[in-house]
Design an enzyme around this catalytic site. Structure first.
Site, PDB file in Angstrom:
ATOM      1  N   LYS A   1      22.317   2.861   6.803  1.00  0.00           N
ATOM      2  CA  LYS A   1      22.602   4.448   6.945  1.00  0.00           C
ATOM      3  C   LYS A   1      23.661   4.756   7.518  1.00  0.00           C
ATOM      4  O   LYS A   1      24.394   5.740   7.103  1.00  0.00           O
ATOM      5  CB  LYS A   1      21.271   5.111   7.918  1.00  0.00           C
ATOM      6  CG  LYS A   1      19.977   4.639   7.149  1.00  0.00           C
ATOM      7  CD  LYS A   1      18.757   5.632   8.025  1.00  0.00           C
ATOM      8  CE  LYS A   1      18.701   5.052   9.311  1.00  0.00           C
ATOM      9  NZ  LYS A   1      18.285   3.682   9.288  1.00  0.00           N
ATOM     10  N   THR A   2      24.400   4.336   8.403  1.00  0.00           N
ATOM     11  CA  THR A   2      25.472   4.201   9.192  1.00  0.00           C
ATOM     12  C   THR A   2      26.478   4.090   7.960  1.00  0.00           C
ATOM     13  O   THR A   2      27.755   4.719   7.851  1.00  0.00           O
ATOM     14  CB  THR A   2      26.064   3.832  10.402  1.00  0.00           C
ATOM     15  OG1 THR A   2      24.791   4.360  11.274  1.00  0.00           O
ATOM     16  CG2 THR A   2      27.008   4.045  11.007  1.00  0.00           C
TER      17      THR A   2
ATOM     18  N   ASP B   1      23.368  10.562  13.922  1.00  0.00           N
ATOM     19  CA  ASP B   1      22.530   9.443  14.023  1.00  0.00           C
ATOM     20  C   ASP B   1      21.144   9.774  14.593  1.00  0.00           C
ATOM     21  O   ASP B   1      21.215  10.584  15.799  1.00  0.00           O
ATOM     22  CB  ASP B   1      22.868   8.164  14.417  1.00  0.00           C
ATOM     23  CG  ASP B   1      22.565   6.898  13.927  1.00  0.00           C
ATOM     24  OD1 ASP B   1      21.541   7.049  13.185  1.00  0.00           O
ATOM     25  OD2 ASP B   1      22.669   5.910  14.601  1.00  0.00           O
TER      26      ASP B   1
END
Length: 374
Positions: A95-96, A140
C-alpha cells in the site's frame, strides 16, 4: 508529518525513514516472528531501496494496476489532481509502495503521516495548510485518525477548505481557510472500521490481494538483483516464495535471512536445497508456518482433539497472551484453511491434522454404511 518527493534523489529512503518514525510500534511477539507481515525498522530501510518506483515496475495486483493507470492518466490529461484514493488490504502487500508510485506518476511531492499521529483537528489543519496544488497526502492506517480530525477531513476532501475554530465557548468563531487542491491517498488494513462518510469521499478504492507464488518468485529475483544476492538455477527463489504467505514483505525478509545462511555456511549462492535448509533452521515450514503457528495447531489437535476450544484456553496451552494468538497467529491459519472460528470456539480442519502428519477423525454423527437397520 513530512513533505517528500519520492522521485527525487534519496526521496524513497527519506520517505521510508519518515514512515518508520510515524508507524506504530510492534509488539514483542510480532518483532520475534520472521514471517510477520508487519514491518520493523530494518524492513523499512531495506524496502526503501527495493520498492518499484513507477507503475509499470509494479509486480502483481494486475487489476489494481490497470485501474489506477486509467485514473492517473485521465487526471494528467485534464491537468487536475486525481480523485482521492483508498488502498485497503493486509499489511505487507504494497500500500505504501503504491502511494509513492502515485506521487511519482503525477510528478508531485508526497507528504506522509499516519492515523495515530493525527490526534487533533489542529494537527490536520497544520498539514493541510502547507500543501501545494496537486500535492499527494498519504495517511497510513487512516482508520485510526482521531474523530475531530476526521470530521475536518470530510470538508477538506470535498471542498478543499477547513474551518479553523478560534476561541472557546459562546465567543468561538470558525474561520474558513481555503487549501490547495490535493490528492489524499489513504491506506488501511481494516477498511470496515472506516466511517461511511469518509469512505464515500474516496473516488477510487482498491483492495490488494495476496500474491501468487509465481509473482513472489519474480519479486524475489528482482530483490536479489538489487541486493547483489546470487540465485542458483536450482529453484531457490521458488522455495522462498512458497513459504512467504503470499506477502512480498515476508518474501524479502526471508530472502535476506537465506542470504545470511548462504554467505556464512556456503558459497553465497542460494539453491533450493540451501534455501530449504536455511528456512528449516529459522523454523519456517513448507506452508509458511512458524513455531507459534505450529504450537497453536498442535495444542488444538493433540491436546484438545481438534476442538472446539476457547481462545483463552488455547492461549494458555501455548504459553501466549490471548491477543497474541488472535492477532498474530490466527489470521493466516484461518486463511490457510487450517483452523476455523465457530460460536463454540476454535476447531481444527482436516487440513490441520494432515499438516501435522495425523489422520483426521471421522465427522461426528455419521453412521457407518449399513448400520441404519442393524
Amino acid at each position: 508529518m513530512t513533505g517528500l518527493d519520492p522521485a527525487a534523489p534519496g526521496g524513497a529512503h527519506m520517505a521510508a525513514d519518515a514512515a518508520a518514525r510515524e508507524a506504530p510500534a510492534l509488539t514483542a511477539a510480532e518483532q520475534e516472528r520472521l514471517i510477520s507481515p508487519l514491518a520493523d525498522a530494518d524492513d523499512r530501510v531495506i524496502e526503501g531501496a527495493l520498492r518499484p518506483k513507477r507503475l509499470h515496475e509494479l509486480i502483481g495486483q494486475m487489476r489494481v494496476r490497470e485501474q489506477l493507470s486509467l485514473v492517473l492518466e485521465g487526471a494528467l490529461r485534464r491537468g487536475r489532481p486525481p480523485d482521492h484514493v483508498l488502498l485497503s488490504g493486509p499489511p505487507g502487500l504494497g500500500k505504501t509502495t503504491i502511494a509513492m508510485i502515485i506521487s511519482a506518476e503525477l510528478g508531485a511531492p508526497m507528504r506522509i503521516t499516519s492515523g495515530p499521529a493525527v490526534e487533533r483537528a489542529g494537527d490536520l489543519a497544520a498539514i493541510l495548510s502547507t500543501l501545494g496544488e496537486g500535492d499527494v497526502l498519504f495517511i497510513d492506517e487512516i482508520h485510526r485518525v482521531a474523530r475531530p480530525a476526521e470530521e475536518m477531513l470530510y470538508l477538506a476532501m470535498e471542498d478543499f477548505r477547513v474551518d479553523v475554530v478560534v476561541g472557546k465557548g459562546p465567543g468561538a468563531t470558525a474561520i474558513p481557510l481555503d487549501i490547495a487542491p490535493f490528492t489524499l491517498v489513504g491506506a488501511t488494513t481494516r477498511a470496515g472500521l472506516l466511517p461511511a462518510p469518509l469512505r464515500d469521499r474516496f473516488g477510487f478504492t482498491a483492495h490488494l490481494d495476496f500474491y501468487e507464488p509465481a509473482e513472489l518468485e519474480i519479486i524475489i529475483r528482482r530483490s536479489a538483483d538489487l541486493l547483489g544476492v546470487a540465485l542458483g538455477g536450482g529453484g531457490g527463489a521458488e522455495e522462498i516464495a512458497g513459504r512467504s504467505r503470499g506477502t512480498p514483505r515476508i518474501a524479502n525478509r526471508l530472502l535476506r535471512r537465506v542470504r545470511d545462511y548462504a554467505e556464512v555456511r556456503a558459497d553465497g549462492v542460494i539453491t533450493r536445497d540451501l534455501a530449504r535448509a536455511a528456512l528449516e533452521l529459522y523454523e519456517v515450514d513448507e506452508e509458511g508456518l512458524d513455531r507459534l503457528d505450529r504450537a497453536v495447531l498442535g495444542a488444538l489437535v493433540i491436546r484438545f482433539g481438534g476442538g472446539p476450544v476457547g481462545l483463552s484456553t488455547l492461549a494458555v496451552a501455548v504459553g501466549e497472551e490471548a491477543e497474541t494468538v488472535e492477532v498474530v497467529a490466527e489470521p493466516f491459519l484461518v486463511r490457510a484453511g487450517l483452523i476455523a472460528r465457530t460460536p463454540r470456539g476454535r476447531i481444527a480442519t482436516p487440513a490441520a491434522w494432515e499438516h501435522l502428519g495425523l489422520t483426521p477423525p471421522e465427522p461426528p454423527g455419521l453412521a457407518a454404511p449399513g448400520s441404519l437397520f442393524e
